[in-house]
Design an enzyme around this catalytic site. Sequence first.
Site, PDB file in Angstrom:
ATOM      1  N   ASP A 168      13.600   1.365  14.896  1.00 39.13           N
ATOM      2  CA  ASP A 168      13.772   2.790  14.624  1.00 39.13           C
ATOM      3  C   ASP A 168      13.380   3.634  15.830  1.00 39.13           C
ATOM      4  OD1 ASP A 168      11.115   2.051  14.289  1.00 39.13           O
ATOM      5  OD2 ASP A 168      11.059   2.515  12.163  1.00 39.13           O
ATOM      6  N   ASN A 218       3.630   3.579   1.739  1.00 39.59           N
ATOM      7  CA  ASN A 218       4.568   3.820   0.627  1.00 39.59           C
ATOM      8  C   ASN A 218       5.576   2.681   0.457  1.00 39.59           C
ATOM      9  OD1 ASN A 218       6.219   4.183   2.804  1.00 39.59           O
ATOM     10  ND2 ASN A 218       6.803   6.297   2.346  1.00 39.59           N
ATOM     11  N   HIS A 250       7.512   1.451   2.893  1.00 34.36           N
ATOM     12  CA  HIS A 250       8.688   1.499   3.775  1.00 34.36           C
ATOM     13  C   HIS A 250       8.683   0.351   4.787  1.00 34.36           C
ATOM     14  CE1 HIS A 250       6.787   4.467   6.975  1.00 34.36           C
ATOM     15  NE2 HIS A 250       6.597   3.220   7.348  1.00 34.36           N
ATOM     16  N   GLU A 295      12.511   4.730   3.635  1.00 34.11           N
ATOM     17  CA  GLU A 295      11.537   5.299   2.716  1.00 34.11           C
ATOM     18  C   GLU A 295      11.934   4.960   1.277  1.00 34.11           C
ATOM     19  OE1 GLU A 295       9.016   6.282   4.176  1.00 34.11           O
ATOM     20  OE2 GLU A 295       9.290   7.935   5.580  1.00 34.11           O
TER      21      GLU A 295
HETATM   22  C1  F6R Z   1       7.854   1.336  12.971  1.00 36.84           C
HETATM   23  C2  F6R Z   1       8.107   0.825  11.640  1.00 36.84           C
HETATM   24  C3  F6R Z   1       7.236   1.226  10.502  1.00 36.84           C
HETATM   25  C4  F6R Z   1       5.813   0.687  10.655  1.00 36.84           C
HETATM   26  C5  F6R Z   1       4.940   1.143   9.507  1.00 36.84           C
HETATM   27  C6  F6R Z   1       3.512   0.693   9.667  1.00 36.84           C
HETATM   28  O1  F6R Z   1       8.803   0.815  13.879  1.00 36.84           O
HETATM   29  O2  F6R Z   1       9.030   0.086  11.467  1.00 36.84           O
HETATM   30  O3  F6R Z   1       7.791   0.738   9.303  1.00 36.84           O
HETATM   31  O4  F6R Z   1       5.847  -0.703  10.716  1.00 36.84           O
HETATM   32  O5  F6R Z   1       4.977   2.549   9.410  1.00 36.84           O
HETATM   33  O6  F6R Z   1       2.918   1.346  10.743  1.00 36.84           O
HETATM   34  P1  F6R Z   1       1.466   0.917  11.231  1.00 36.84           P
HETATM   35  O7  F6R Z   1       1.582  -0.466  11.744  1.00 36.84           O
HETATM   36  O8  F6R Z   1       1.121   1.906  12.335  1.00 36.84           O
HETATM   37  O9  F6R Z   1       0.571   1.033  10.050  1.00 36.84           O
END
Ligand code: F6R
Length: 242
Positions: A67, A136, A138, A143
Amino acid sequence: MEVKIFNNEQEIGEAMGQVLVDYAKANPKAVMGFATGMSPVPTYNKMVSEYEKGNVSFKDVTTFNLDEYCDLPKEDKNSFYMFMVDNLFGRADFSDDNINFLDGNVEDPEAESARYAEAIKNAGGIDIQILGIGTNGHIGFNEPADEFTDEAFKVKLTESTIASNQKFFGDVPMPRYAMTMGIGSIMRAKKIVFVATGEGKADAVKGMIEGEVTPKCPASILQQHDDVTIFIDKAAASKLSK
Ligand code: F6R
């Protein structure tokens, strides 16, 4: 799903990093899918340290990131591109020509999605995909929603994601939109390695592993993938029933 529980994030980084190093050694032209966020950083550190010891090269590895924020220049210090340069790509021998990102600044997100899908296809598909999870549920920036997505798309970030990520932007309001690979594109990866740490992820991890498969917890779809290894610490595993 194979679930591996560790004492702390350093142990996870060692183990998961070794999986990626071994994969690149066995498949020097591997196609790797990367995630940003704090969870994979110890893994990236392990990959860098094995590279520095001369134990592995990533020069022929092709990469696709999950992303990227919209309305943020690629070189902004908070872009996911710069995150990957700072934490992995710029610290090992990845070749710029082999690094692929969604462009969050395009006029036409659908055309960008088609371009990314074509690039993944031309590379032969993603061999091994790293995933983290949001509180959440994701994955990427998929989301909670009414339906599972397929290819990449432009998404409006939820308040919970903004609350988690605003800290990186300090006083500057963070972007409200991102381009993300869809659930279908993630599920087409041949192998998935997943990481989550900390108590804050315990509910999401439980939903992913033990909950109903539902787009309300996007990560729950991973129950339907036949090669997923889950690397979690005891805190993230604390709500699992066994
Ligand atoms: C970012 C991504 C997100 C993160 C998720 C967890 O490329 O794909 O899904 O993996 O938001 O983020 P952290 O590891 O910072 O808790």
